[in-house]
Design an enzyme around this catalytic site. Structure first.
Site, short mmCIF file in Angstrom:
data_model
loop_
_atom_site.label_atom_id
_atom_site.label_comp_id
_atom_site.label_asym_id
_atom_site.label_seq_id
_atom_site.Cartn_x
_atom_site.Cartn_y
_atom_site.Cartn_z
N HIS A 1 -22.85 -15.50 -136.91
CA HIS A 1 -22.30 -14.05 -136.34
C HIS A 1 -22.55 -14.00 -134.95
O HIS A 1 -22.92 -13.06 -134.50
CB HIS A 1 -22.53 -13.02 -137.18
CG HIS A 1 -21.32 -11.88 -137.17
ND1 HIS A 1 -21.21 -11.03 -138.01
CD2 HIS A 1 -20.72 -11.55 -135.90
CE1 HIS A 1 -20.04 -10.31 -137.71
NE2 HIS A 1 -19.93 -10.50 -136.30
N ARG B 1 -14.02 -11.76 -140.06
CA ARG B 1 -14.86 -11.25 -141.05
C ARG B 1 -14.92 -11.98 -142.27
O ARG B 1 -13.80 -12.66 -142.91
CB ARG B 1 -14.32 -9.86 -141.39
CG ARG B 1 -14.60 -8.66 -140.53
CD ARG B 1 -15.91 -8.25 -140.15
NE ARG B 1 -16.09 -7.27 -139.34
CZ ARG B 1 -16.56 -7.44 -138.02
NH1 ARG B 1 -16.78 -8.61 -137.65
NH2 ARG B 1 -16.81 -6.44 -137.19
P1 NDP Z 1 -7.12 -5.99 -132.25
O1 NDP Z 1 -6.87 -4.44 -133.17
O2 NDP Z 1 -6.70 -5.91 -130.84
O3 NDP Z 1 -6.03 -6.86 -132.76
C1 NDP Z 1 -5.86 -7.32 -134.04
C2 NDP Z 1 -4.52 -8.21 -134.36
O4 NDP Z 1 -4.31 -8.40 -135.68
C3 NDP Z 1 -3.44 -7.84 -133.72
O5 NDP Z 1 -2.42 -8.64 -133.19
C4 NDP Z 1 -2.44 -7.30 -135.14
O6 NDP Z 1 -1.15 -7.04 -134.91
C5 NDP Z 1 -2.90 -8.19 -136.03
N1 NDP Z 1 -3.14 -7.85 -137.35
C6 NDP Z 1 -3.60 -6.52 -138.06
N2 NDP Z 1 -3.34 -6.47 -139.31
C7 NDP Z 1 -2.42 -7.57 -139.41
C8 NDP Z 1 -1.86 -7.79 -140.70
N3 NDP Z 1 -1.64 -7.24 -141.71
N4 NDP Z 1 -0.67 -9.00 -140.50
C9 NDP Z 1 -0.50 -9.38 -139.64
N5 NDP Z 1 -1.33 -9.39 -138.44
C10 NDP Z 1 -2.40 -8.32 -138.41
O7 NDP Z 1 -8.63 -6.60 -132.68
P2 NDP Z 1 -9.56 -7.64 -131.87
O8 NDP Z 1 -8.79 -8.56 -131.22
O9 NDP Z 1 -10.15 -6.58 -130.95
O10 NDP Z 1 -10.52 -8.02 -132.82
C11 NDP Z 1 -10.35 -8.60 -133.98
C12 NDP Z 1 -11.29 -8.73 -135.01
O11 NDP Z 1 -12.38 -9.76 -134.47
C13 NDP Z 1 -12.21 -7.72 -135.24
O12 NDP Z 1 -11.54 -6.79 -135.92
C14 NDP Z 1 -13.56 -8.14 -135.85
O13 NDP Z 1 -13.43 -8.38 -137.18
C15 NDP Z 1 -13.51 -9.51 -135.07
N6 NDP Z 1 -14.69 -9.81 -134.22
C16 NDP Z 1 -15.54 -10.62 -134.55
C17 NDP Z 1 -16.65 -10.99 -133.59
C18 NDP Z 1 -17.59 -12.01 -134.01
O14 NDP Z 1 -18.78 -12.27 -133.37
N7 NDP Z 1 -17.51 -12.81 -135.00
C19 NDP Z 1 -16.76 -10.45 -132.47
C20 NDP Z 1 -15.82 -9.19 -132.14
C21 NDP Z 1 -14.94 -9.15 -133.21
P3 NDP Z 1 -0.12 -6.31 -134.24
O15 NDP Z 1 -0.58 -6.74 -132.57
O16 NDP Z 1 1.09 -6.19 -134.63
O17 NDP Z 1 -1.01 -4.88 -134.05
C1 OXD Z 2 -17.52 -7.24 -133.75
C2 OXD Z 2 -18.58 -8.27 -134.29
O1 OXD Z 2 -16.61 -6.47 -134.40
O2 OXD Z 2 -19.44 -8.46 -133.32
O3 OXD Z 2 -17.84 -6.75 -132.56
O4 OXD Z 2 -18.19 -8.58 -135.30
#
Ligand code: NDP
Ligand code: OXD
Length: 309
Positions: free
Chosen positions: A272, A224
């Site tokens: 994006h 993000r």
């Molecule tokens: P998940 O919720 O599956 O994974 C999030 C990860 O981040 C977990 O490993 C979690 O740790 C870690 N995390 C969260 N908060 C913290 C913190 N404070 N400190 C350390 N680690 C932290 O998310 P996804 O993998 O499904 O998606 C990740 C992000 O990708 C989405 O939120 C979105 O913003 C972005 N995205 C972007 C896209 C694009 O096209 N650019 C498309 C899709 C998604 P833990 O394992 O310990 O819970």
């Molecule tokens: C998502 C994205 O969060 O596309 O799925 O950014």
């Protein structure tokens, strides 16, 4: 019963077709053609205006069209008692992994420099290092980060990931919690952000964090825009502390034409597109959840609103 669809980034047509085939009794409406807000049971949305969801008094679930739900959780009027679900993989894991692996190779092989040299008709090869000596670090190792970590590790790079809670993934070194962040950053030559946007992670790609990366490191942000402090990135690049950045997400999207990122010689900008939610891969998750809710079961992939992801 009806489902209302809101997105300015997605075509409703393939979603309408998928629902018509699987759930013929469900009326599919877009925000432009809702007839009776009280009849709407489900909302399938990407970035609706704040307050818009509160206009449907009988919602049983809000389904996010994306994996990240920060824009929904930012809505102060988001109905509190209605379950909120997100996309879990839904075809995005493979796309995010491809994008991240391409970014790693782009920086490892110095491709930004060659792209700039091409514009100057400058034929000049530079020495390289083997992949096994180019250390990759992921912030976040969730549903999407794990697939990227596995793909990048399979191509020969040493990969580590920083998470909130400890995670065991074969072949991936794990650093968990705030105390482990400095050691993780110190070993990372290309940093890839896979974190959700939460109060804890907003603005964490800043000058303090960049200073802990080794000189010459590169940054990939495909999570993000508000994770990144734009001015701090520009300062670290211009001071030659960082060698490059690949950015897919921004504070304001579309990125303004006068934003310095567009023309910066060390930055690659994409609009994006690291992963796109495709109806043919993702609709089944929502359809399954509608069926579950109609049977009186809890939906899958609900967001923990307190945790923020
Ligand atoms: P998940 O919720 O599956 O994974 C999030 C990860 O981040 C977990 O490993 C979690 O740790 C870690 N995390 C969260 N908060 C913290 C913190 N404070 N400190 C350390 N680690 C932290 O998310 P996804 O993998 O499904 O998606 C990740 C992000 O990708 C989405 O939120 C979105 O913003 C972005 N995205 C972007 C896209 C694009 O096209 N650019 C498309 C899709 C998604 P833990 O394992 O310990 O819970
Ligand atoms: C998502 C994205 O969060 O596309 O799925 O950014």
């Amino acid at each position: 019963m009806s489902l209302v669809f809101y997105s300015r980034a997605d075509d409703p047509a393939p979603w309408r077709d998928a629902f018509a085939a699987a759930l013929p009794d469900l009326v599919f409406e877009t925000d432009a053609d809702v007839r009776d807000p009280a009849a709407v049971r489900y909302a399938l949305v990407w970035k609706p205006p704040h307050g818009w969801l509160a206009g449907f008094p009988n919602l049983r679930a809000i389904f996010s069209l994306g994996a990240g739900v920060d824009a929904l959780l930012d809505d102060p009027a988001l109905p509190a008692a209605v379950p909120l679900t997100r996309m879990v993989d839904a075809g995005m894991g493979r796309q995010m992994a491809e994008y991240a692996a391409w970014g790693v190779m782009h920086f490892h092989r110095g491709m930004q420099r060659y792209a700039n040299q091409q514009r100057a008709c400058d034929w000049r090869p530079h020495p390289g290092t083997p992949a096994r000596q180019f250390r990759v670090g992921l912030l976040g190792l969730g549903v999407l980060g794990e697939q990227a970590a596995r793909l990048i590790a399979a191509t020969g790079y040493p990969v580590a990931a920083w998470t909130r809670t400890p995670r065991q993934v074969p072949g991936i070194e794990n650093f968990a919690g705030a105390a482990a962040l400095p050691a993780f950053l110190a070993r990372t030559q290309v940093l890839i952000n896979f974190l959700p946007l939460t109060p804890d992670t907003r603005g964490m790609l800043d000058a303090t964090l960049f200073a802990q990366l080794p000189r010459g490191a590169a940054v990939i942000n495909l999570a993000r825009g508000p994770h990144l402090v734009d001015a701090d990135l520009l300062a670290a690049l211009d001071a030659d502390h960082l060698s490059g950045a690949l950015l897919d997400v921004f504070h304001a999207e579309p990125l303004a034409p006068d934003h310095p990122f567009w023309q910066h010689p060390k930055i690659v900008v994409t609009p994006h597109i690291a992963a796109i939610t495709m109806a043919d891969e993702a609709a089944s998750q929502v359809i399954d959840n509608v069926r579950r809710l109609e049977r009186g079961e809890a939906p899958l992939h609900t967001v923990d609103r307190d945790r923020g992801y």
